[in-house]
Design an enzyme around this catalytic site. Sequence first.
Site, PDB file in Angstrom:
ATOM      1  CE  LYS A 220      -1.964   2.994   1.714  1.00 46.98           C
ATOM      2  NZ  LYS A 220      -1.863   4.381   1.221  1.00 46.98           N
TER       3      LYS A 220
ATOM      4  CD  GLU B 172       9.554  13.103  11.426  1.00 45.48           C
ATOM      5  OE1 GLU B 172       8.378  12.715  11.483  1.00 45.48           O
ATOM      6  OE2 GLU B 172      10.485  12.417  10.983  1.00 45.48           O
TER       7      GLU B 172
HETATM    8  P1  NAD Z   1       1.860   8.586   7.183  1.00 43.19           P
HETATM    9  O1  NAD Z   1       2.036   7.902   8.482  1.00 43.19           O
HETATM   10  O2  NAD Z   1       0.855   9.650   7.052  1.00 43.19           O
HETATM   11  O3  NAD Z   1       1.510   7.512   6.049  1.00 43.19           O
HETATM   12  C1  NAD Z   1       2.310   6.364   5.852  1.00 43.19           C
HETATM   13  C2  NAD Z   1       1.497   5.326   5.106  1.00 43.19           C
HETATM   14  O4  NAD Z   1       0.441   4.850   5.946  1.00 43.19           O
HETATM   15  C3  NAD Z   1       0.820   5.854   3.841  1.00 43.19           C
HETATM   16  O5  NAD Z   1       0.856   4.846   2.860  1.00 43.19           O
HETATM   17  C4  NAD Z   1      -0.596   6.095   4.320  1.00 43.19           C
HETATM   18  O6  NAD Z   1      -1.534   6.101   3.277  1.00 43.19           O
HETATM   19  C5  NAD Z   1      -0.806   4.934   5.255  1.00 43.19           C
HETATM   20  N1  NAD Z   1      -1.871   5.114   6.253  1.00 43.19           N
HETATM   21  C6  NAD Z   1      -2.455   6.257   6.651  1.00 43.19           C
HETATM   22  N2  NAD Z   1      -3.367   6.002   7.634  1.00 43.19           N
HETATM   23  C7  NAD Z   1      -3.341   4.666   7.847  1.00 43.19           C
HETATM   24  C8  NAD Z   1      -4.019   3.791   8.757  1.00 43.19           C
HETATM   25  N3  NAD Z   1      -4.899   4.238   9.629  1.00 43.19           N
HETATM   26  N4  NAD Z   1      -3.707   2.476   8.734  1.00 43.19           N
HETATM   27  C9  NAD Z   1      -2.767   1.998   7.881  1.00 43.19           C
HETATM   28  N5  NAD Z   1      -2.098   2.773   6.998  1.00 43.19           N
HETATM   29  C10 NAD Z   1      -2.371   4.093   6.982  1.00 43.19           C
HETATM   30  O7  NAD Z   1       3.325   9.101   6.818  1.00 43.19           O
HETATM   31  P2  NAD Z   1       3.757  10.043   5.616  1.00 43.19           P
HETATM   32  O8  NAD Z   1       3.250  11.401   5.924  1.00 43.19           O
HETATM   33  O9  NAD Z   1       3.436   9.402   4.316  1.00 43.19           O
HETATM   34  O10 NAD Z   1       5.350   9.998   5.751  1.00 43.19           O
HETATM   35  C11 NAD Z   1       6.075  10.820   6.583  1.00 43.19           C
HETATM   36  C12 NAD Z   1       6.481  10.131   7.862  1.00 43.19           C
HETATM   37  O11 NAD Z   1       7.228   8.942   7.585  1.00 43.19           O
HETATM   38  C13 NAD Z   1       7.395  10.948   8.718  1.00 43.19           C
HETATM   39  O12 NAD Z   1       6.988  10.934  10.070  1.00 43.19           O
HETATM   40  C14 NAD Z   1       8.750  10.263   8.595  1.00 43.19           C
HETATM   41  O13 NAD Z   1       9.623  10.447   9.655  1.00 43.19           O
HETATM   42  C15 NAD Z   1       8.378   8.860   8.412  1.00 43.19           C
HETATM   43  N6  NAD Z   1       9.448   8.140   7.740  1.00 43.19           N
HETATM   44  C16 NAD Z   1      10.210   7.248   8.446  1.00 43.19           C
HETATM   45  C17 NAD Z   1      11.258   6.579   7.835  1.00 43.19           C
HETATM   46  C18 NAD Z   1      12.116   5.594   8.579  1.00 43.19           C
HETATM   47  O14 NAD Z   1      12.763   4.772   7.945  1.00 43.19           O
HETATM   48  N7  NAD Z   1      12.155   5.616   9.889  1.00 43.19           N
HETATM   49  C19 NAD Z   1      11.519   6.814   6.497  1.00 43.19           C
HETATM   50  C20 NAD Z   1      10.741   7.724   5.811  1.00 43.19           C
HETATM   51  C21 NAD Z   1       9.697   8.373   6.449  1.00 43.19           C
END
Ligand code: NAD
Length: 492
Positions: free
Chosen positions: A178, A385
Amino acid sequence: MTAGLEEIELYIGGGPVPADGGRNYESIDPYTGHAWARVADGSAADVDRAVRSARAALGGPWGAMTAPERGKLLDRLAGLIERDAELLGEWETRDSGKLLREMSGQVRALPEWYRYFGGLADKVQGEVIPTGKPNFLVYTQHEPVGVVAAITPWNSPLLLLTWKLAPALAAGCTVVVKPSDHTPSSTVALARLFTEAGFPPGVVNVVTGWGPETGRALTEHPDVDKIAFTGSNEVGRSVAHAAAERFARVTLELGGKSAQIVFEDADLEAAANGVIAGIFAAAGQTCMAGSRLLVHASVADELVGRVAARAESIVVGDPTDARTEMGPLANERQFAKVLEHFRDARAAGATIVTGGEPIPELGGYFVRPTVLRDLPSDSRALTEEIFGPVLSVVPFETEDEAVRLANGTRFGLAGSVWTRDIHRAHRTASRLRAGSVWINAYRTVAPQVPFGGFGASGIGRESGIGAITDYQETRSVWVELSGETRDPFTLG
Ligand code: NAD
């Protein structure tokens, strides 16, 4: 509906399929602000179709394949990614607004991961274990954990997906992906290459979808054995809850508030470059962003001056132009969040060394590279963050204070130490509660090296040898050797 858009369908059972009821949404290019692709909006029914397809593949030809055969397929896939790297990089940029040269570079690096884990596929061995029970031969076996849900964010879609897919497939699992609703296209393009490489249908499936529903349906699906998630802490928490409900395995790669520590004896030019790369590359939209600069008070003004001067000369603009050094933020929500942090930092009494504003003349979601000083220790800019090009500076006097400040966060993803003193370099690195520490460098990753976080930055590690066994279960087999009848009420 808009004409002339790229059509992105779901990818289930080895081919493209429309979403249930033909639902779709438009993916916006954050640089132009216009839709460039029409994307299938997958429902819970689509998720169910994909999970069934992944389960069937596990019980079909994929499950029957040997580890060396899986390794060969991963190697073939790596070659196809090399062939299509340009298109995959372009699509990542259209969706995310990140620099084409960065996204192309990331895509060109992906084959390293598929080859590394393809090579590892037949090297995970069971053990014969010597015990204190002479009448038993004991050995272990590893088998795939089963159907994996891979959920990825928008900032580096294919790289972060690859960190999950390569070990999961090497381990023999099947996967339902996803991707982020903001960046779905390159993931579907990659899925097609799996079919072309000869992976059986259903081994890699993709369900795109707008909003949280698609991801939620996947994490709550009873037939998903493991969830590998990268994203925000808020969503990570709900993913962990969903996994706990049925004891599904889970790895979480979450946010960070990483510190770059610069001592007074550091090469300040190199440190300034590292600090700039750490926070302004990708417009700060990376989990490992070095968003806090902890600098010895005696060199603070000089270093901050260098960083601010370079920040002001960063070429901001069209992400597809090779001269551009920083593109827009990836979406409206992210843009609004960074502007809110600017207002908040001002209200908290911060000194805005440079930036702190949007760039309206560029349109889109552009903000200026920003350096903040004199923040209260509990201010949001120092504790949360931001996921934008915003550096918060804190001077320190002693090594102990630097370590205390660096560790004074609930996160623990990454950090760096800049010094010419080899003793202090290793000593400080070993005191940092962070999953990756660079000494006199920043922001380097490799398939052989574990990556992940302490504390609120996540659970588990991706990459490195251990990543493959995270997608496997271990079975211990006890073989009775004497052949005698045993006392039913004695253990062993
Ligand atoms: P997000 O948490 O909003 O979304 C991540 C994914 O989860 C997306 O595919 C989203 O559609 C999905 N999602 C949303 N709600 C959901 C739910 N209730 N259940 C299951 N899936 C759901 O994150 P984002 O805004 O896309 O990305 C940014 C974040 O990712 C930042 O906090 C960043 O630090 C983190 N990040 C971490 C790493 C790492 O390796 N630690 C790497 C890159 C990004």
